[in-house]
Design a protein around this motif. Structure first.
Motif, short mmCIF file in Angstrom:
data_model
loop_
_atom_site.label_atom_id
_atom_site.label_comp_id
_atom_site.label_asym_id
_atom_site.label_seq_id
_atom_site.Cartn_x
_atom_site.Cartn_y
_atom_site.Cartn_z
N GLY A 125 -2.84 24.92 60.29
CA GLY A 125 -2.68 24.63 58.86
C GLY A 125 -1.71 23.49 58.70
O GLY A 125 -1.36 22.82 59.67
N VAL A 126 -1.28 23.29 57.47
CA VAL A 126 -0.27 22.26 57.24
C VAL A 126 0.64 22.71 56.10
O VAL A 126 0.19 23.26 55.10
CB VAL A 126 -0.92 20.89 56.91
CG1 VAL A 126 -1.74 20.95 55.66
CG2 VAL A 126 0.13 19.80 56.84
N ALA A 127 1.94 22.51 56.31
CA ALA A 127 2.94 22.92 55.34
C ALA A 127 3.24 21.79 54.37
O ALA A 127 3.08 20.61 54.68
CB ALA A 127 4.22 23.35 56.05
N ALA A 128 3.69 22.17 53.18
CA ALA A 128 4.16 21.19 52.20
C ALA A 128 5.05 21.89 51.19
O ALA A 128 4.92 23.10 50.98
CB ALA A 128 2.99 20.52 51.49
N LEU A 129 5.92 21.13 50.58
CA LEU A 129 6.78 21.67 49.53
C LEU A 129 5.92 21.77 48.26
O LEU A 129 6.05 20.96 47.34
CB LEU A 129 8.00 20.78 49.32
CG LEU A 129 9.09 21.36 48.42
CD1 LEU A 129 9.75 22.57 49.07
CD2 LEU A 129 10.13 20.30 48.08
N SER A 130 5.08 22.77 48.23
CA SER A 130 4.08 22.88 47.16
C SER A 130 4.68 23.40 45.87
O SER A 130 4.10 23.20 44.80
CB SER A 130 2.95 23.81 47.62
OG SER A 130 3.47 25.06 48.03
N HIS A 131 5.84 24.06 45.95
CA HIS A 131 6.49 24.59 44.76
C HIS A 131 7.95 24.10 44.74
O HIS A 131 8.89 24.88 44.94
CB HIS A 131 6.42 26.11 44.76
CG HIS A 131 5.03 26.65 44.65
ND1 HIS A 131 4.09 26.52 45.65
CD2 HIS A 131 4.40 27.28 43.63
CE1 HIS A 131 2.95 27.07 45.26
NE2 HIS A 131 3.10 27.53 44.03
N PRO A 132 8.15 22.81 44.48
CA PRO A 132 9.49 22.22 44.59
C PRO A 132 10.50 22.84 43.64
O PRO A 132 11.70 22.87 43.94
CB PRO A 132 9.25 20.74 44.29
CG PRO A 132 7.95 20.69 43.56
CD PRO A 132 7.14 21.82 44.11
N THR A 181 1.91 22.07 62.91
CA THR A 181 0.86 22.92 63.48
C THR A 181 0.34 23.96 62.51
O THR A 181 -0.69 24.57 62.75
CB THR A 181 1.40 23.67 64.71
OG1 THR A 181 2.42 24.59 64.28
CG2 THR A 181 1.96 22.72 65.76
N GLY A 182 1.11 24.22 61.44
CA GLY A 182 0.72 25.29 60.52
C GLY A 182 1.17 26.65 60.97
O GLY A 182 0.64 27.66 60.51
N CYS A 183 2.19 26.71 61.83
CA CYS A 183 2.65 28.01 62.34
C CYS A 183 3.21 28.90 61.24
O CYS A 183 3.20 30.12 61.37
CB CYS A 183 3.71 27.80 63.42
SG CYS A 183 5.31 27.20 62.80
N GLY A 184 3.74 28.30 60.19
CA GLY A 184 4.21 29.07 59.05
C GLY A 184 5.63 29.58 59.13
O GLY A 184 6.09 30.31 58.26
N ALA A 192 13.61 31.34 48.98
CA ALA A 192 13.13 31.57 47.61
C ALA A 192 12.33 32.87 47.57
O ALA A 192 11.63 33.21 48.52
CB ALA A 192 12.27 30.40 47.16
N PRO A 193 12.41 33.61 46.46
CA PRO A 193 11.70 34.90 46.37
C PRO A 193 10.21 34.76 46.67
O PRO A 193 9.63 35.63 47.32
CB PRO A 193 11.95 35.32 44.93
CG PRO A 193 13.22 34.64 44.55
CD PRO A 193 13.21 33.33 45.28
N SER A 194 9.59 33.71 46.20
CA SER A 194 8.25 33.35 46.69
C SER A 194 8.41 31.93 47.22
O SER A 194 9.02 31.08 46.57
CB SER A 194 7.20 33.44 45.59
OG SER A 194 7.54 32.62 44.51
N ALA A 195 7.89 31.67 48.39
CA ALA A 195 8.26 30.48 49.14
C ALA A 195 8.02 29.18 48.38
O ALA A 195 6.99 29.01 47.72
CB ALA A 195 7.49 30.46 50.45
N ALA A 196 8.99 28.27 48.50
CA ALA A 196 8.82 26.93 47.93
C ALA A 196 7.94 26.06 48.81
O ALA A 196 7.22 25.19 48.34
CB ALA A 196 10.19 26.27 47.74
N ILE A 197 8.03 26.30 50.13
CA ILE A 197 7.20 25.56 51.09
C ILE A 197 6.14 26.53 51.60
O ILE A 197 6.44 27.67 51.94
CB ILE A 197 8.06 24.98 52.23
CG1 ILE A 197 7.24 24.07 53.14
CG2 ILE A 197 8.78 26.06 53.03
CD1 ILE A 197 8.09 23.21 54.06
N ARG A 198 4.89 26.07 51.60
CA ARG A 198 3.79 26.96 51.96
C ARG A 198 2.79 26.22 52.85
O ARG A 198 2.66 25.01 52.76
CB ARG A 198 3.09 27.49 50.72
CG ARG A 198 4.05 28.24 49.79
CD ARG A 198 3.38 28.83 48.59
NE ARG A 198 4.38 29.33 47.65
CZ ARG A 198 4.12 29.93 46.50
NH1 ARG A 198 2.84 30.14 46.14
NH2 ARG A 198 5.08 30.34 45.70
N VAL A 199 2.10 27.02 53.65
CA VAL A 199 1.11 26.46 54.57
C VAL A 199 -0.28 26.67 54.01
O VAL A 199 -0.64 27.77 53.60
CB VAL A 199 1.22 27.13 55.96
CG1 VAL A 199 0.13 26.61 56.90
CG2 VAL A 199 2.59 26.87 56.56
#
Ligand code: SF4
Ligand code: SF4
Ligand code: SF4
Length: 204
Positions: A125-132, A181-184, A192-199
């Protein structure tokens, strides 16, 4: 910890574009509604592309048994094409990137490609700061680098970039989608209570 200093313009570009580019998704495709599990359920390392994987996997569960961290599970046999196939959810139990890749070694069909002999080359997978807005460093609540420190490829797959953010912070975790690598592990360790960075999975 690795901190890089880049221009505000470059910082914005990398922060916003990494997710789509890294997942191999065009922006219009990303805006299409996806099944919820398509955003959270990640295949083990070496998994073939979605259709090839569904065809090659015989639902034996040997990869799940071989995983020493209990990372992997099987989808319920619910009549879908994915029923009985393996996945993991990064926020719950990430992949520890075992150097000997025991899940792949156990796979009898090549659904997990035996040609992957270096775990750092995995493309789960790929991670990103999807919820900044949830990131303490990005919004300036406090300094945090947990995601960067969690990464097995710290300084390569993810770096903490210094520079003013649109939300009043000074630091941004930025992922290189060509290395991630998307290891997560970053998503798993995000405070954060729900992750700011997600794969985002590449193969499900
Ligand atoms: S690489 Fe290791 S931790 Fe990751 S899924 Fe395979 S066996 Fe489990
Ligand atoms: S070991 Fe291979 S064939 Fe068996 S469930 Fe896992 S991926 Fe599928
Ligand atoms: S998913 Fe996160 S922890 Fe894993 S390689 Fe990518 S940036 Fe690093």
């Amino acid at each position: 910890m690795v901190i890089r200093q880049i221009s505000r313009r470059r910082f914005l570009q990398t922060g916003l574009c990494g997710l789509a580019a890294g997942a191999g998704l065009s922006l219009p495709l990303m805006l299409e509604p996806l099944p919820a599990r398509a955003l959270t359920h990640i295949r083990p390392p070496g998994a073939l592309d979605a259709h090839a994987f569904d065809a090659a996997c015989i639902r034996c569960g040997l990869c799940v048994e071989a995983c020493p961290y209990d990372t992997l599970r099987l989808f319920d046999f619910d009549g879908s094409t994915q029923g009985g196939t393996p996945y993991f959810i990064a926020r719950e139990v990430p992949c520890e990137m075992c150097p000997d890749i025991p899940c792949l070694q156990a796979c009898p069909t090549g659904a997990l490609d035996p040609g992957l002999d270096e775990i750092n080359d995995a493309t789960m997978g790929v991670a990103a700061l999807s919820h900044p807005g949830l990131c303490n460093s990005y919004v300036g609540n406090s300094f945090c680098d947990r995601c960067v420190r969690a990464c097995p490829l710290q300084g390569q797959a993810i770096t903490l970039v210094i520079g003013p953010t649109p939300m009043g912070g000074l630091f941004t975790p930025v992922v290189d989608p060509d290395v991630c690598t998307g290891c997560g592990k970053c998503e798993h360790d995000c405070i954060a209570p729900s992750a700011a960075i997600r794969v985002v999975p590449r193969h499900v």
